[in-house]
Design a protein around this motif. Structure first.
Motif, PDB file in Angstrom:
ATOM      1  N   ILE A 157       0.827  -1.119  -0.075  1.00 40.55           N
ATOM      2  CA  ILE A 157      -0.237  -0.153  -0.003  1.00 40.55           C
ATOM      3  C   ILE A 157       0.876   1.229   0.004  1.00 40.55           C
ATOM      4  CG2 ILE A 157      -1.732   1.272   1.490  1.00 40.55           C
ATOM      5  CD1 ILE A 157      -2.688  -1.689   2.160  1.00 40.55           C
ATOM      6  N   ILE A 158       0.914   1.718  -1.101  1.00 40.33           N
ATOM      7  CA  ILE A 158       1.757   3.104  -1.347  1.00 40.33           C
ATOM      8  C   ILE A 158       0.885   4.180  -0.931  1.00 40.33           C
ATOM      9  CG2 ILE A 158       3.259   4.114  -3.077  1.00 40.33           C
ATOM     10  CD1 ILE A 158       4.188   1.367  -2.161  1.00 40.33           C
ATOM     11  N   GLU A 215     -14.316   4.438  -3.620  1.00 43.70           N
ATOM     12  CA  GLU A 215     -14.833   4.356  -5.113  1.00 43.70           C
ATOM     13  C   GLU A 215     -14.222   3.044  -5.505  1.00 43.70           C
ATOM     14  OE1 GLU A 215     -13.930   7.731  -6.885  1.00 43.70           O
ATOM     15  OE2 GLU A 215     -15.080   8.997  -5.595  1.00 43.70           O
ATOM     16  N   SER A 216     -14.599   2.866  -6.830  1.00 39.69           N
ATOM     17  CA  SER A 216     -13.944   1.564  -7.502  1.00 39.69           C
ATOM     18  C   SER A 216     -12.485   1.803  -7.637  1.00 39.69           C
ATOM     19  CB  SER A 216     -14.495   1.393  -8.773  1.00 39.69           C
ATOM     20  OG  SER A 216     -14.088   0.231  -9.538  1.00 39.69           O
ATOM     21  N   GLY A 217     -11.357   1.014  -7.497  1.00 42.65           N
ATOM     22  CA  GLY A 217     -10.135   0.893  -7.999  1.00 42.65           C
ATOM     23  C   GLY A 217      -9.466   1.711  -6.970  1.00 42.65           C
ATOM     24  N   THR A 218      -9.842   2.268  -5.750  1.00 51.06           N
ATOM     25  CA  THR A 218      -8.945   2.941  -4.741  1.00 51.06           C
ATOM     26  C   THR A 218      -8.061   2.099  -3.722  1.00 51.06           C
ATOM     27  OG1 THR A 218     -11.086   2.607  -3.397  1.00 51.06           O
ATOM     28  CG2 THR A 218     -10.836   4.810  -4.276  1.00 51.06           C
ATOM     29  N   GLY A 219      -8.378   0.694  -4.138  1.00 51.58           N
ATOM     30  CA  GLY A 219      -7.561  -0.330  -3.352  1.00 51.58           C
ATOM     31  C   GLY A 219      -8.117  -0.833  -2.328  1.00 51.58           C
ATOM     32  N   LYS A 220      -9.387  -1.444  -2.367  1.00 51.50           N
ATOM     33  CA  LYS A 220     -10.072  -2.110  -1.462  1.00 51.50           C
ATOM     34  C   LYS A 220      -9.541  -3.424  -1.251  1.00 51.50           C
ATOM     35  CE  LYS A 220     -14.181  -0.889  -2.949  1.00 51.50           C
ATOM     36  NZ  LYS A 220     -13.836  -0.135  -4.106  1.00 51.50           N
ATOM     37  N   GLU A 221      -9.432  -4.199  -2.436  1.00 49.77           N
ATOM     38  CA  GLU A 221      -8.668  -5.564  -2.309  1.00 49.77           C
ATOM     39  C   GLU A 221      -7.269  -5.555  -1.697  1.00 49.77           C
ATOM     40  OE1 GLU A 221      -9.985  -8.122  -5.416  1.00 49.77           O
ATOM     41  OE2 GLU A 221      -8.474  -9.728  -4.700  1.00 49.77           O
ATOM     42  N   VAL A 222      -6.422  -4.687  -2.139  1.00 54.35           N
ATOM     43  CA  VAL A 222      -5.189  -4.525  -1.559  1.00 54.35           C
ATOM     44  C   VAL A 222      -5.117  -4.294  -0.166  1.00 54.35           C
ATOM     45  CG1 VAL A 222      -3.064  -3.174  -1.785  1.00 54.35           C
ATOM     46  CG2 VAL A 222      -4.352  -3.394  -3.712  1.00 54.35           C
ATOM     47  N   ASN A 260     -18.533  -0.330  -2.949  1.00 60.25           N
ATOM     48  CA  ASN A 260     -18.493   1.081  -3.354  1.00 60.25           C
ATOM     49  C   ASN A 260     -19.938   2.025  -3.393  1.00 60.25           C
ATOM     50  OD1 ASN A 260     -19.635   0.104  -5.702  1.00 60.25           O
ATOM     51  ND2 ASN A 260     -17.810   0.252  -6.918  1.00 60.25           N
ATOM     52  N   TYR A 311       6.199   3.535  -8.066  1.00 62.68           N
ATOM     53  CA  TYR A 311       6.218   2.044  -7.637  1.00 62.68           C
ATOM     54  C   TYR A 311       5.750   1.015  -8.547  1.00 62.68           C
ATOM     55  CZ  TYR A 311       4.092  -1.874  -5.233  1.00 62.68           C
ATOM     56  OH  TYR A 311       3.633  -3.145  -4.778  1.00 62.68           O
ATOM     57  N   HIS A 312       4.582   1.550  -9.362  1.00 61.77           N
ATOM     58  CA  HIS A 312       3.832   0.568 -10.294  1.00 61.77           C
ATOM     59  C   HIS A 312       4.823   0.549 -11.670  1.00 61.77           C
ATOM     60  CE1 HIS A 312       0.519  -0.792  -8.282  1.00 61.77           C
ATOM     61  NE2 HIS A 312       0.214   0.492  -7.840  1.00 61.77           N
ATOM     62  N   VAL A 357      -6.573   4.483  -8.459  1.00 59.72           N
ATOM     63  CA  VAL A 357      -5.206   3.843  -8.631  1.00 59.72           C
ATOM     64  C   VAL A 357      -5.375   2.818  -9.781  1.00 59.72           C
ATOM     65  CG1 VAL A 357      -3.412   2.782  -7.425  1.00 59.72           C
ATOM     66  CG2 VAL A 357      -4.892   4.254  -6.136  1.00 59.72           C
ATOM     67  N   ARG A 358      -6.289   2.000  -9.565  1.00 61.08           N
ATOM     68  CA  ARG A 358      -6.565   1.205 -10.969  1.00 61.08           C
ATOM     69  C   ARG A 358      -6.265   1.935 -12.390  1.00 61.08           C
ATOM     70  NH1 ARG A 358     -11.115  -1.384 -10.402  1.00 61.08           N
ATOM     71  NH2 ARG A 358     -10.002  -3.139  -9.543  1.00 61.08           N
ATOM     72  N   VAL A 369      -2.420   2.594 -12.710  1.00 58.92           N
ATOM     73  CA  VAL A 369      -1.594   1.282 -12.869  1.00 58.92           C
ATOM     74  C   VAL A 369      -1.997   1.094 -14.547  1.00 58.92           C
ATOM     75  CG1 VAL A 369      -1.496  -1.243 -12.541  1.00 58.92           C
ATOM     76  CG2 VAL A 369      -2.197   0.261 -10.645  1.00 58.92           C
TER      77      VAL A 369
HETATM   78  N1  LIG Z   1      -2.584   2.390  -2.266  1.00 58.72           N
HETATM   79  C1  LIG Z   1      -1.991   1.507  -3.143  1.00 58.72           C
HETATM   80  N2  LIG Z   1      -0.485   1.418  -3.423  1.00 58.72           N
HETATM   81  C2  LIG Z   1      -0.450   0.841  -4.522  1.00 58.72           C
HETATM   82  N3  LIG Z   1      -1.245   0.085  -5.248  1.00 58.72           N
HETATM   83  C3  LIG Z   1      -2.504   0.283  -5.065  1.00 58.72           C
HETATM   84  C4  LIG Z   1      -2.850   1.011  -4.090  1.00 58.72           C
HETATM   85  N4  LIG Z   1      -4.397   0.986  -4.164  1.00 58.72           N
HETATM   86  C5  LIG Z   1      -4.563   0.512  -5.306  1.00 58.72           C
HETATM   87  N5  LIG Z   1      -3.476  -0.132  -5.712  1.00 58.72           N
HETATM   88  C6  LIG Z   1      -3.561  -1.076  -7.068  1.00 58.72           C
HETATM   89  O1  LIG Z   1      -4.804  -0.407  -7.778  1.00 58.72           O
HETATM   90  C7  LIG Z   1      -5.441  -1.519  -8.511  1.00 58.72           C
HETATM   91  C8  LIG Z   1      -6.795  -1.526  -8.010  1.00 58.72           C
HETATM   92  O2  LIG Z   1      -6.799  -1.866  -6.655  1.00 58.72           O
HETATM   93  P1  LIG Z   1      -8.022  -2.759  -6.002  1.00 58.72           P
HETATM   94  O3  LIG Z   1      -8.516  -4.019  -6.891  1.00 58.72           O
HETATM   95  O4  LIG Z   1      -7.665  -3.275  -4.501  1.00 58.72           O
HETATM   96  O5  LIG Z   1      -9.077  -1.845  -5.827  1.00 58.72           O
HETATM   97  P2  LIG Z   1     -10.644  -1.653  -5.610  1.00 58.72           P
HETATM   98  O6  LIG Z   1     -11.083  -0.696  -4.815  1.00 58.72           O
HETATM   99  O7  LIG Z   1     -10.714  -3.244  -4.794  1.00 58.72           O
HETATM  100  O8  LIG Z   1     -11.568  -1.944  -6.920  1.00 58.72           O
HETATM  101  P3  LIG Z   1     -12.976  -2.453  -7.264  1.00 58.72           P
HETATM  102  O9  LIG Z   1     -13.952  -1.645  -6.223  1.00 58.72           O
HETATM  103  O10 LIG Z   1     -13.121  -1.972  -8.690  1.00 58.72           O
HETATM  104  O11 LIG Z   1     -13.010  -3.855  -6.852  1.00 58.72           O
HETATM  105  C9  LIG Z   1      -4.612  -2.578  -8.136  1.00 58.72           C
HETATM  106  O12 LIG Z   1      -3.642  -3.031  -9.259  1.00 58.72           O
HETATM  107  C10 LIG Z   1      -3.786  -2.358  -7.064  1.00 58.72           C
HETATM  108  O13 LIG Z   1      -2.490  -3.118  -6.684  1.00 58.72           O
END
Ligand SMILES: Nc1ncnc2c1ncn2[C@@H]1O[C@H](COP(=O)(O)OP(=O)(O)OP(=O)(O)O)[C@@H](O)[C@H]1O
Length: 569
Positions: free
Chosen positions: A256-257, A285-292, A398, A441-442, A474-475, A478
């Protein structure tokens, strides 16, 4: 009218004027009975008498028995109702002033108590306060979240009923501070401080502090040292490896950067959440890094060696969701696989189940999930018995769940069950200072992964990227980095290399008063277009093999299926 003196609260005649005043003020008492060592009533003290004593400048350390004597020439204290009949004198105005002063003091005390509570709740570490009997009198939000309890449940209970392996009640008795002790809570070694509270030469309680980062921080430093020494020996042996190895790949929270305060707070929450088995709800929101974040919690917790199973609730058709989550028995329905199939809950046994897009889960399924959360048992479709499962649940969405609860599209009981620990991820446009680090980072990660020379950004290119509003968060960032790796020949990413929609100077989507949504939609459209092209290209490169295409794109297979559906590919 004479009142029954024996029904009054009592004080002993050796107690000081100060103590009696404090007691009466704290409990709002009008009068108290004064008794001697043998329990015999020696007189009655009224609040008015206290005020008079204070106004007359009597020494507050004077025993109350002597105060009674001092006033005995003025009043017959053993008689009922005498105080009420006490003649008013010039010192009455002094008494009134004193009363006013006390009232202000009380107000100030209330205000201080409120401030103290706010400060406690804002503290990053866990704080608990017990009284002389070891009863919890105050506990802050951080500690409650860590223990997975509500403040109201803890207040008033003996500390041993609230905190595992505590010694706070012993600290109250011994009066000896215990700093930097290790205490096991939920099987985790935690660093705690126990500090007795002294007043007037007596221990009247103790403060317990739980230092969240303590032990793990030491382990973390140790792990990094180990890694550094491994790296040094690798260099010595000149083992140049272009690909990212499992040992050097960042794990958990390191992935998590970001140093923005909102992300620092998220990391703090992750550390706390990792130490308790409570359910976690991640929003953003979508792509903010929830799964990370979900993976980081899993990897930092006690189930790190167990599986991390991710389910996208929105991507699975409603009719298949139950079988997917709970599994099915042989012949459970037409088309069922021979021999049956384990569900995601079973697959996640001993680990974590990540329920992504929980807001899209149908109501009927929500009820079933709630049952599993409560009973920790699952029953396969067509099954005859239930199986126990030990799974940590992390859900993400989201969608505005609170609003969905209000309009009846999300179960309230499930919401509260999931919402025990809440982590909110802010959109990237609200933490722009993290953009350079995320890009670097990416870029570094993917260049290693693809085995190509590292590229860096010129100042001008970076400026454009920082100013862009990143509706896909962030998605999207990337994706842009990956696109740049394939498109830019040299080692420098110049402003001209950037897709034109990025370099058009635009105000942030959120700051646009009217056309904001429209414009954000247009940018989204452009991002979607580029994503669609990338997916199509990956499918062609993988010869139509979806698992391979997902691997090339660096996304999960279920995400790819979802996107294929979305883009009609
Ligand atoms: N803080 C972070 N540092 C580094 N990479 C991040 C960070 N947050 C998100 N990413 C990158 O952004 C991409 C999307 O992250 P992730 O799938 O966790 O988002 P999400 O919120 O779960 O999206 P969704 O709601 O669409 O499922 C991934 O490639 C992840 O590695």
């Amino acid at each position: 009218m004479a009142s029954d003196c024996s029904a009054l609260p009592t004080v002993v005649c050796r107690q000081t004027l100060q103590e009696v005043m404090q007691r009466m003020a704290a409990r709002g008492l009008e009068s108290v009975n004064v008794i001697d060592e043998h329990g015999r009533t020696v007189g009655r003290c009224t609040w008015r008498m206290m005020l008079r004593a204070a106004a007359d400048g009597l020494d507050r350390s004077m025993p109350i028995g002597e105060v009674l004597m001092a006033f005995s020439d003025k009043w017959e204290t053993k008689q009922e109702g005498v105080c009420a009949a006490m003649p008013m004198s010039e010192s009455d105005s002094k008494a009134t002033n004193e009363l006013e002063r006390l009232r202000r003091e009380l107000e100030e005390t209330h205000r201080l108590a409120e401030t103290m509570k706010t400060v406690l709740d804002a503290a990053y570490e866990g704080v608990v306060v017990v009284d002389e009997g070891g009863v919890v009198r105050e506990i802050n939000r951080a500690y409650c979240q860590f223990l997975g309890i509500r403040r109201e449940e803890a207040i008033g209970k003996h500390v041993t009923e609230v905190i595992e392996n505590t010694r706070l009640h012993i600290c109250v008795q011994s009066g000896i501070p215990e700093r930097g002790y290790i205490q096991k809570i939920y099987g985790q070694p935690m660093v705690v401080h126990r500090i007795p509270i002294w007043r007037d030469g007596k221990v009247i309680g103790a403060i317990g502090m739980l230092i969240f980062q303590g032990v793990s921080e030491v382990y973390e430093i140790f792990r990094r040292l180990q890694e550094l020494s491994r790296e040094a020996s690798r260099k010595e042996k000149k083992e140049a490896k272009p690909q990212e190895t499992a040992a050097s790949a960042p794990k958990g929270i390191e992935r998590i950067i970001g140093r923005h305060p909102s992300i620092a707070a998220v990391k703090q929450m992750i550390r706390r959440a990792a130490r308790v088995p409570s359910t976690v709800l991640i929003t953003g929101e979508s792509g903010t890094g929830k799964e990370v974040v979900a993976r980081a919690i899993h990897e930092a917790g006690p189930h790190a060696d167990g599986p991390f199973v991710s389910v996208n609730c929105a991507a699975i058709p409603e009719s298949l969701l139950e079988a997917e989550l709970f599994g099915y028995e042989d012949g459970a329905f037409t088309g069922a696989k021979k021999g049956g199939k384990p569900g995601k809950f079973q697959l996640a046994h001993g680990g974590t189940l990540f329920l992504d897009e929980i807001g899209d889960m149908p109501l009927a399924m929500q009820a079933k999930i709630l049952r599993v959360l409560e009973e920790k048992k699952v029953e396969k479709v067509g099954g005859l018995y239930e199986t126990k499962v030990d799974v940590r649940i992390i859900a993400a969405t989201n969608k505005p769940l609170e609003e969905m609860v209000r309009n009846g599209t999300f179960r309230e009981d499930l919401f509260y069950r999931l919402n025990i620990i809440r982590i909110h991820l802010p959109p990237l446009r609200e933490r722009k200072t993290d953009i350079p680090a995320l890009l670097a980072y990416h870029m570094d990660r993917m260049c290693r992964q693809f085995g190509v020379a590292l590229k860096s950004f010129t100042k001008e290119a970076m400026e454009v990227l920082v100013h862009y509003s990143w509706p896909g968060n962030v998605r999207e960032l990337v994706n842009v980095v990956e696109w740049l790796i394939s498109m830019v020949e040299g080692e420098k990413v110049e402003r001209e290399h950037l897709p034109s929609y990025l370099s058009t100077v635009q105000p942030a989507a959120s700051s646009l008063p009217n056309g904001g949504v429209k414009m954000a939609d247009r940018w989204k459209e452009m991002v979607y277009q580029s994503e669609r092209e990338r997916i199509a290209a990956a499918l062609v490169a993988a010869g139509g093999n979806k698992a391979e295409a997902a691997r090339r794109l660096g996304i999960h297979r279920s995400t790819l299926y979802e996107k294929l559906k979305k883009y009609g590919l």
